[in-house]
Design an enzyme around this catalytic site. Sequence first.
Site, PDB file in Angstrom:
ATOM      1  N   CYS A  87     -28.238  11.241 -16.204  1.00 52.07           N
ATOM      2  CA  CYS A  87     -26.935  10.979 -15.691  1.00 52.07           C
ATOM      3  C   CYS A  87     -26.124  12.449 -15.876  1.00 52.07           C
ATOM      4  CB  CYS A  87     -26.219  10.066 -16.408  1.00 52.07           C
ATOM      5  SG  CYS A  87     -24.290   9.894 -16.027  1.00 52.07           S
ATOM      6  N   CYS A 138     -25.157  12.869  -8.485  1.00 57.58           N
ATOM      7  CA  CYS A 138     -25.021  11.739  -9.384  1.00 57.58           C
ATOM      8  C   CYS A 138     -26.136  11.044  -9.291  1.00 57.58           C
ATOM      9  CB  CYS A 138     -23.827  10.801  -8.710  1.00 57.58           C
ATOM     10  SG  CYS A 138     -23.902   9.080  -9.788  1.00 57.58           S
TER      11      CYS A 138
HETATM   12  N1  DGL Z   1     -22.555  10.765 -13.229  1.00 58.52           N
HETATM   13  C1  DGL Z   1     -23.229   9.587 -12.646  1.00 58.52           C
HETATM   14  C2  DGL Z   1     -24.914   9.799 -12.714  1.00 58.52           C
HETATM   15  O1  DGL Z   1     -25.631  10.771 -12.737  1.00 58.52           O
HETATM   16  C3  DGL Z   1     -22.575   8.386 -12.752  1.00 58.52           C
HETATM   17  C4  DGL Z   1     -22.363   7.777 -13.902  1.00 58.52           C
HETATM   18  C5  DGL Z   1     -21.323   6.627 -13.745  1.00 58.52           C
HETATM   19  O2  DGL Z   1     -20.550   6.518 -12.924  1.00 58.52           O
HETATM   20  O3  DGL Z   1     -22.102   5.412 -14.351  1.00 58.52           O
HETATM   21  O4  DGL Z   1     -25.433   8.809 -12.701  1.00 58.52           O
END
Ligand code: DGL
Length: 224
Positions: free
Chosen positions: A181, A70
């Site tokens: 993301c 993430c």
């Molecule tokens: N998938 C995550 C990222 O790479 C988080 C997205 C979220 O929960 O806002 O930032």
Amino acid sequence: MKIGAFDSGIGGTTIMNEVKKLLPDEEYYYIADSKNCPYGNKSDDELKIIVTKNVEELRKWGAKIIIIACNTATTRCINFLRQTYPNIKFIGTEPAIKLATSTDTKTILVMATPGTIASERTKSLLKENQKPGQNITLLPCPGLADTIEKYLNTNDEQKIDDKLNELLANQAAPDAIVLGCTHYSLIKDHIKSIFPNSKLIDGNLGVAREVKKAVSNLSSLYQK
Ligand code: DGL
């Protein structure tokens, strides 16, 4: 080796797919923390509590390496996690700005959560990598990760396109788009339908390579 990973939901599976291609025989534990999705609009204090809970859980399962699958949790919390758990090897995921700027690409759009875009780490990635003549736009995408989490592979997938159209309404087609993301790597087709000629870039392979390095370093340590 036991390898843990977490994200606010399904986004991190895009990282895990790459990792498993390079390391098919390890033992994986993945937390899809959709109950706390989105991470991207949370304060550092809230995120620290969330990531600590995930790491504690993965530690219980015996993870020696933890992939922060993430961008938001990495850019905002990796230093905190490394300080708190010096015996765990953390591998983070950050917007692939270095990769995008390493070619002669002129216009680059970085799509990421508000938390990632506002982070100090993203600012320093820009400062360290932007070349003269390169035009980089940082685009916070509030609501996009949670819309993907909720509607991908459902009959309401149109909601993802509606959200994308709203976020990209004022953007000219860039040469490249950084998918900052992990959820966004799941909707490459949707983004391509708006900007068919833009190159889509994520850092998933780079993360997988880092994990492979960490596994071989740790394995040789255990053999000594
Ligand atoms: N998938 C995550 C990222 O790479 C988080 C997205 C979220 O929960 O806002 O930032």
